[in-house]
Design a protein around this motif. Structure first.
Motif, PDB file in Angstrom:
ATOM      1  N   ILE A  36      16.157  42.987  66.152  1.00  0.00           N
ATOM      2  CA  ILE A  36      14.850  42.348  65.949  1.00  0.00           C
ATOM      3  C   ILE A  36      14.312  42.789  64.591  1.00  0.00           C
ATOM      4  O   ILE A  36      14.271  43.983  64.294  1.00  0.00           O
ATOM      5  N   ILE A  44       7.553  39.406  69.409  1.00  0.00           N
ATOM      6  CA  ILE A  44       8.992  39.176  69.378  1.00  0.00           C
ATOM      7  C   ILE A  44       9.745  40.415  69.855  1.00  0.00           C
ATOM      8  O   ILE A  44      10.786  40.313  70.515  1.00  0.00           O
ATOM      9  N   THR A  47       9.590  40.432  73.641  1.00  0.00           N
ATOM     10  CA  THR A  47      10.505  39.392  74.138  1.00  0.00           C
ATOM     11  C   THR A  47      11.942  39.890  74.120  1.00  0.00           C
ATOM     12  O   THR A  47      12.681  39.752  75.105  1.00  0.00           O
ATOM     13  N   GLY A  48      12.345  40.480  72.996  1.00  0.00           N
ATOM     14  CA  GLY A  48      13.717  40.967  72.879  1.00  0.00           C
ATOM     15  C   GLY A  48      14.038  42.061  73.874  1.00  0.00           C
ATOM     16  O   GLY A  48      15.137  42.092  74.460  1.00  0.00           O
ATOM     17  N   GLY A  73      11.858  39.655  58.257  1.00  0.00           N
ATOM     18  CA  GLY A  73      12.921  39.332  59.201  1.00  0.00           C
ATOM     19  C   GLY A  73      14.286  39.171  58.575  1.00  0.00           C
ATOM     20  O   GLY A  73      15.303  39.065  59.282  1.00  0.00           O
ATOM     21  N   LEU A  92      17.640  38.272  67.444  1.00  0.00           N
ATOM     22  CA  LEU A  92      16.470  37.538  67.921  1.00  0.00           C
ATOM     23  C   LEU A  92      15.534  37.384  66.735  1.00  0.00           C
ATOM     24  O   LEU A  92      15.068  38.375  66.167  1.00  0.00           O
ATOM     25  N   THR A  93      15.277  36.162  66.342  1.00  0.00           N
ATOM     26  CA  THR A  93      14.500  35.911  65.132  1.00  0.00           C
ATOM     27  C   THR A  93      13.473  34.809  65.362  1.00  0.00           C
ATOM     28  O   THR A  93      13.704  33.886  66.150  1.00  0.00           O
ATOM     29  N   PRO A  94      12.328  34.900  64.680  1.00  0.00           N
ATOM     30  CA  PRO A  94      11.461  33.727  64.635  1.00  0.00           C
ATOM     31  C   PRO A  94      12.125  32.659  63.776  1.00  0.00           C
ATOM     32  O   PRO A  94      13.110  32.921  63.079  1.00  0.00           O
ATOM     33  N   SER A 124       8.311  30.171  72.984  1.00  0.00           N
ATOM     34  CA  SER A 124       7.581  29.267  72.091  1.00  0.00           C
ATOM     35  C   SER A 124       6.101  29.616  72.083  1.00  0.00           C
ATOM     36  O   SER A 124       5.581  30.240  73.019  1.00  0.00           O
ATOM     37  N   TRP A 254       8.718  29.194  67.448  1.00  0.00           N
ATOM     38  CA  TRP A 254       9.681  29.658  68.448  1.00  0.00           C
ATOM     39  C   TRP A 254      10.476  30.854  67.940  1.00  0.00           C
ATOM     40  O   TRP A 254      10.576  31.093  66.744  1.00  0.00           O
ATOM     41  N   PHE A 255      11.003  31.598  68.899  1.00  0.00           N
ATOM     42  CA  PHE A 255      11.985  32.650  68.652  1.00  0.00           C
ATOM     43  C   PHE A 255      13.325  32.154  69.191  1.00  0.00           C
ATOM     44  O   PHE A 255      13.361  31.430  70.187  1.00  0.00           O
TER      45      PHE A 255
END
Length: 327
Positions: A36, A44, A47-48, A73, A92-94, A124, A254-255
């Motif tokens: 991340i 984010i 989320t990860g 990022g 995991l990226t935006p 999202s 979104w990611f």
């Protein structure tokens, strides 16, 4: 760009059908990590970590999250690009490092299309336009805000979490569309911008909707619009930009999860299945909702399509704003 896209689509299709490369079977992985590109504690990052918790033991015996911060990022993207294509290193990226940065930097240390393989969407969110006490309470809509800006050019400003960010371009494009001279103020993160907003030093801030919810509930800011194609799940009383006549600003952030290029198709599909299962878990859904995020699972092909849409959207918006890429 079109040539790169064709290579990407062809490469993705080949990877998913590939039988000739050594098959690094995901059930044989001792460990996997989700890389991340942002600091611990953010949306984010959470989320990860929630998804990584679910990847063991179905995808690997152990799975962790690793923060590789820097360059908006880009450091994380480079780390995954350089990793072995065996499924053990997951990005995991935006969307911005892949869909926006090609238009805001003269040269990137990676090719978003050739160096990564899409796996699945993750979550999202939409972007909101928030105003604070500097803007009169009578201003309740985007057209009214733009009219106020024109009448008060010395105070017509908006802040974002950084120059060249998605929020920067959404705000700048709004000013262009409304023929209002909105001065952009770049901050190092959302919180400093929020402090100036609620303190009355700044008229507006553009950022992910979830960042405003605490201050919205406290009555310290007002949301005038959100960027999604329809009203947001968490802000049903706030009209979208499109509802207010600004259809070109319809945008859903979104990611997404990616693997290094040349990862065997069997591994991509196994990871996709594990991620989709994780995102459907009630505890993950609840964790994302607490951050004002919605689960966003996709197939690899759907994520490839999302990135194409993303790239086209930012190409048009950056051109409209007239931004000059950085070195």
């Amino acid at each position: 760009m079109e040539s790169s896209r064709r290579k990407f689509v062809q490469g993705t299709a080949a990877g998913l059908l590939l039988g000739g490369l050594p098959q690094a079977r995901s059930q044989g992985l001792e460990a996997a990590k989700v890389v991340i590109g942002f600091a611990p504690g953010g949306t984010i990052d959470v989320t990860g970590r929630r998804v990584a918790d679910k990847l063991a033991p179905v995808f690997a015996k152990t799975a962790i999250a690793e923060n590789r911060t820097g360059a908006g990022g880009q450091i994380a993207v480079q780390a995954v690009k350089a990793a072995a294509p065996d499924g053990a290193t997951i990005l995991l990226t935006p969307a911005s490092p892949l869909g926006l940065h090609p238009f805001t930097y003269r040269k990137l240390p990676y090719d978003p299309l050739a160096d990564l393989v899409p796996v699945s969407g993750a979550a999202s969110f939409d972007y909101a336009l928030a105003v604070g006490p500097l803007v009169p309470a009578a201003v309740r809509t985007v057209p009214e805000f733009l009219a106020w800006c024109k009448a008060n050019p010395g105070q017509a400003s908006f802040g974002s979490a950084g120059a060249g960010s998605a929020a920067n371009f959404i705000g700048a494009a709004l000013g262009k569309a409304g023929q209002a001279d909105l001065r952009h103020v770049a901050y190092r993160g959302s919180q400093p911008a929020m402090l100036d907003l609620i303190g009355g030093q700044l008229a507006a801030v553009v950022g992910p909707t979830g960042e405003f919810m605490g201050q919205l509930k406290a009555g310290k800011v007002r949301l005038l619009a959100t960027s999604g194609p329809r009203r947001g799940k968490f802000t049903p009383e706030t009209p979208s930009y499109a509802e207010q006549g600004f259809k070109d600003l319809a945008y859903l952030g979104w990611f997404g999860f990616y693997l290094p290029a040349r990862t065997p198709g069997e591994v991509v599909l196994r990871l996709n299945d594990a991620i989709r299962t994780a995102l459907s878990s009630p505890d993950v859904v609840d964790s994302l909702a607490a951050l004002y995020l919605e689960p966003y699972p996709t197939s690899p092909q759907q994520l490839a399509g999302l990135l194409k849409t993303e790239t086209d959207f930012w190409a048009g918006l950056v051109r409209t704003v007239g931004y000059t890429p950085e070195g």
